[in-house]
Structure formats: structure tokens, C-alpha cells
Write a protein that holds these residues in place. Structure first.
Motif, mmCIF file in Angstrom:
data_model
loop_
_atom_site.group_PDB
_atom_site.id
_atom_site.type_symbol
_atom_site.label_atom_id
_atom_site.label_comp_id
_atom_site.label_asym_id
_atom_site.label_seq_id
_atom_site.Cartn_x
_atom_site.Cartn_y
_atom_site.Cartn_z
ATOM 1 N N MET A 1 -10.935 11.757 -5.250
ATOM 2 C CA MET A 1 -9.725 12.144 -5.973
ATOM 3 C C MET A 1 -8.466 11.681 -5.227
ATOM 4 N N ILE A 2 -8.401 11.983 -3.934
ATOM 5 C CA ILE A 2 -7.224 11.626 -3.142
ATOM 6 C C ILE A 2 -7.094 10.115 -3.016
ATOM 7 N N LEU A 3 -8.206 9.454 -2.703
ATOM 8 C CA LEU A 3 -8.165 7.993 -2.565
ATOM 9 C C LEU A 3 -7.848 7.323 -3.893
ATOM 10 N N ASP A 4 -8.352 7.885 -4.975
ATOM 11 C CA ASP A 4 -8.057 7.323 -6.292
ATOM 12 C C ASP A 4 -6.569 7.472 -6.610
ATOM 13 N N ALA A 5 -5.993 8.646 -6.288
ATOM 14 C CA ALA A 5 -4.565 8.851 -6.509
ATOM 15 C C ALA A 5 -3.736 7.894 -5.658
ATOM 16 N N ALA A 6 -4.164 7.669 -4.401
ATOM 17 C CA ALA A 6 -3.455 6.744 -3.517
ATOM 18 C C ALA A 6 -3.557 5.313 -4.044
ATOM 19 N N ARG A 7 -4.723 4.945 -4.534
ATOM 20 C CA ARG A 7 -4.899 3.581 -5.075
ATOM 21 C C ARG A 7 -4.000 3.353 -6.282
ATOM 22 N N LEU A 8 -3.978 4.312 -7.196
ATOM 23 C CA LEU A 8 -3.132 4.182 -8.380
ATOM 24 C C LEU A 8 -1.652 4.139 -8.000
ATOM 25 N N ALA A 9 -1.264 4.913 -6.993
ATOM 26 C CA ALA A 9 0.132 4.907 -6.547
ATOM 27 C C ALA A 9 0.497 3.566 -5.926
ATOM 28 N N ALA A 10 -0.440 2.969 -5.168
ATOM 29 C CA ALA A 10 -0.182 1.662 -4.557
ATOM 30 C C ALA A 10 -0.023 0.588 -5.628
ATOM 31 N N VAL A 11 -0.855 0.643 -6.663
ATOM 32 C CA VAL A 11 -0.732 -0.306 -7.772
ATOM 33 C C VAL A 11 0.610 -0.116 -8.470
ATOM 34 N N ASN A 12 1.006 1.137 -8.597
ATOM 35 C CA ASN A 12 2.255 1.462 -9.281
ATOM 36 C C ASN A 12 3.484 0.910 -8.556
ATOM 37 N N LEU A 13 3.376 0.751 -7.237
ATOM 38 C CA LEU A 13 4.525 0.284 -6.455
ATOM 39 C C LEU A 13 5.085 -1.039 -6.960
ATOM 40 N N PHE A 14 4.193 -1.941 -7.380
ATOM 41 C CA PHE A 14 4.632 -3.295 -7.713
ATOM 42 C C PHE A 14 4.422 -3.628 -9.189
ATOM 43 N N SER A 15 4.235 -2.613 -10.016
ATOM 44 C CA SER A 15 4.068 -2.852 -11.449
ATOM 45 C C SER A 15 5.417 -3.170 -12.079
ATOM 46 N N PRO A 16 5.433 -3.940 -13.175
ATOM 47 C CA PRO A 16 6.705 -4.292 -13.814
ATOM 48 C C PRO A 16 7.507 -3.074 -14.247
ATOM 49 N N GLU A 17 6.805 -1.987 -14.644
ATOM 50 C CA GLU A 17 7.504 -0.806 -15.141
ATOM 51 C C GLU A 17 8.332 -0.115 -14.056
ATOM 52 N N THR A 18 7.908 -0.240 -12.823
ATOM 53 C CA THR A 18 8.612 0.455 -11.738
ATOM 54 C C THR A 18 9.527 -0.464 -10.925
ATOM 55 N N ARG A 19 9.672 -1.690 -11.377
ATOM 56 C CA ARG A 19 10.462 -2.644 -10.586
ATOM 57 C C ARG A 19 11.906 -2.197 -10.430
ATOM 58 N N ASN A 20 12.488 -1.686 -11.485
ATOM 59 C CA ASN A 20 13.877 -1.227 -11.425
ATOM 60 C C ASN A 20 14.027 -0.071 -10.436
ATOM 61 N N VAL A 21 13.093 0.895 -10.505
ATOM 62 C CA VAL A 21 13.121 2.018 -9.573
ATOM 63 C C VAL A 21 12.876 1.540 -8.148
ATOM 64 N N PHE A 22 11.987 0.564 -8.017
ATOM 65 C CA PHE A 22 11.665 -0.022 -6.713
ATOM 66 C C PHE A 22 12.928 -0.499 -6.010
ATOM 67 N N TRP A 23 13.756 -1.269 -6.719
ATOM 68 C CA TRP A 23 14.955 -1.821 -6.097
ATOM 69 C C TRP A 23 16.002 -0.743 -5.838
ATOM 70 N N LYS A 24 16.058 0.262 -6.702
ATOM 71 C CA LYS A 24 16.979 1.371 -6.467
ATOM 72 C C LYS A 24 16.626 2.109 -5.173
ATOM 73 N N VAL A 25 15.341 2.453 -5.045
ATOM 74 C CA VAL A 25 14.894 3.197 -3.869
ATOM 75 C C VAL A 25 15.089 2.377 -2.603
ATOM 76 N N LEU A 26 14.649 1.116 -2.645
ATOM 77 C CA LEU A 26 14.763 0.263 -1.463
ATOM 78 C C LEU A 26 16.213 0.057 -1.070
ATOM 79 N N GLY A 27 17.059 -0.231 -2.045
ATOM 80 C CA GLY A 27 18.467 -0.475 -1.751
ATOM 81 C C GLY A 27 19.163 0.742 -1.181
ATOM 82 N N MET A 28 18.947 1.903 -1.791
ATOM 83 C CA MET A 28 19.608 3.116 -1.304
ATOM 84 C C MET A 28 19.104 3.502 0.077
ATOM 85 N N THR A 29 17.800 3.345 0.309
ATOM 86 C CA THR A 29 17.243 3.672 1.626
ATOM 87 C C THR A 29 17.855 2.795 2.708
ATOM 88 N N LEU A 30 17.948 1.499 2.457
ATOM 89 C CA LEU A 30 18.518 0.577 3.439
ATOM 90 C C LEU A 30 19.989 0.883 3.691
#
Length: 241
Positions: free
Chosen positions: A1-30
Motif C-alpha cells: 500500500m505504502i510503496l504503491d502510493a509512493a510510486r503513484l506520487a512519483a509518477v504524478n510529479l512529472f505528469s502533464p496535469e501537474t506541470r503547472n503546479v510543479f513549476w509553482k512549487v519549485l519556483g516559490m521554494t527556490l
């Protein structure tokens, strides 16, 4: 269960749907980390440099290299301070972007379930600030154990695993539940959530990649919350309402 959730989250990091959020998070963090670096550096120059300049003229010419050594040690200290602030920074940013990540995950992977409800802005900010304080206290405890052999690394994972698992899971759960019910659900499944938090802590320990901790942790805990809810007859009905 935990590893499956981690795998899905890792895939989600670079999916097209999350790209906008990806750049927001990365930019604000930096931006936040850069601001903290400048603030720490300015504080060091204002407080420590005058004392150093007063001390160095009394040294013989051959001892000028001490200034270089002192600067190197100071730079290392500033880097360490920044590293210790990374967890609180990611915690604060997570509170601002968790709902964006959760919405993407829920629409893509759980389209048949009722959609979650985003926290009001005031409640989200208050929760983020509370989490920020909790993480700072936790990391101060871990810092106190830093020089205890055999304990420092364990302290990092235990403290951050518990805090990150607890807060990110409650963030995800409160899209479907009241704060009191979310805490009750977390307590009921505390061992599983703690193990999930250890995975997030391991992610946090990877240089560069750890800048994406909020995105990864949010996605992982959304999946973990969904999976635990489906297996718990007392809580599963909330996902289908």
C-alpha cells in the motif's frame, strides 16, 4: 500500500496535469530559500564580521590564512542552517499547493469518487503556520541529537517521518472530513501513516530532489488516504458522497 502510493506520487510529479503546479512549487521554494540565504548571510556579516575584523589585525602576517578558514567554516555553517530550514519551508509551501495537487490526483485517478473540498484560505494558512512551528520544534530536537553518534540519522528520519506523515495526511484527509475526524482517522492508522512519513523523509534527504517534497508528499498522502478509506468501513462512505 505504502510503496504503491509512493510510486503513484512519483509518477504524478512529472505528469502533464501537474506541470503547472510543479513549476509553482519549485519556483516559490527556490525564491524562499534564496531569500533565507541572503537573510542569514546578511545577519552573519552584520554580527560576526566586525568581531573578525577587530581580531585579525592583531595576528602576524603568516596567520592571514585564518580568515580564509573562518570564511569557509562560516559558509558551511550557513549551508547547514539552510538545510535545516528546508523542511519548514517545504511544509509552509505545501499548505499553499496541496489542494492543487490533490485535485489533479483525485480527478485523474479517482474520477468515480466524490471530489474533495479545498480548505478555505484562512484555514489553510493557519494550518500551514501551525505545521511550520511543529516542524521547527521537531528539527531543533533532531539538531540537539546531531552530535550523538548512532542517533543523529535516526532522529532525522523519526522526527521528520512522524511530522511529515501526520501533517500531510491530515491535509489530504480534511478535503473530505472535518479536522476532528481527520485526526481521529490518522490516529487509527498511525503506524501505516508513520511508515509513509518515513518514505517522505527519505525523499526529503535526497539533494535537489527534496525541493519537490511538497508535491510528492501531497500526492502520496492523497493516495494513501484513499486506500486506507476504502479498507475502513467506518470511513469509506465519505469518498462516495
Amino acid at each position: 500500500m505504502i510503496l504503491d502510493a509512493a510510486r503513484l506520487a512519483a509518477v504524478n510529479l512529472f505528469s502533464p496535469e501537474t506541470r503547472n503546479v510543479f513549476w509553482k512549487v519549485l519556483g516559490m521554494t527556490l525564491i524562499v530559500l534564496a531569500g533565507l540565504w541572503l537573510a542569514l548571510r546578511s545577519a552573519f556579516i552584520a554580527l560576526a564580521l566586525p568581531s573578525l575584523q577587530t581580531f585579525l589585525p592583531d595576528l602576524p602576517d603568516w596567520a592571514g590564512w585564518l580568515g580564509f578558514v573562518f570564511a569557509a567554516v562560516a559558509g558551511l555553517g550557513l549551508a547547514l542552517a539552510l538545510a535545516l530550514l528546508l523542511s519548514p519551508v517545504t511544509a509552509l509551501i505545501a499548505g499553499l499547493f496541496l489542494d492543487d495537487v490533490a485535485e489533479v490526483v483525485e480527478k485523474r485517478d479517482y474520477a468515480g469518487d466524490a471530489p474533495g473540498k479545498a480548505m478555505p484560505l484562512g484555514a489553510a494558512l493557519a494550518s500551514s503556520l501551525k505545521f511550520l512551528g511543529v516542524v521547527i520544534v521537531g528539527n531543533l530536537i533532531a539538531l540537539a541529537l546531531l552530535f550523538v553518534p548512532g542517533v543523529n540519522l535516526i532522529a532525522f528520519f523519526v522526527v521528520n517521518g512522524y511530522l511529515l506523515g501526520r501533517e500531510f495526511f491530515e491535509f489530504a484527509a480534511m478535503r473530505f472530513r472535518s479536522p476532528a475526524e481527520a485526526r481521529l482517522f490518522r490516529v487509527k492508522h498511525a503506524p501505516t501513516i508513520f511508515l509513509g512519513g518515513l518514505v517522505i523523509a527519505a525523499f526529503l534527504a535526497v539533494p535537489v530532489l527534496n525541493l519537490l517534497t511538497p508535491l510528492f508528499a501531497a500526492g502520496m498522502m492523497v493516495h494513501l488516504h484513499k486506500q486506507l478509506s476504502r479498507k475502513d468501513p467506518l470511513f469509506s462512505d465519505r469518498l462516495l458522497r
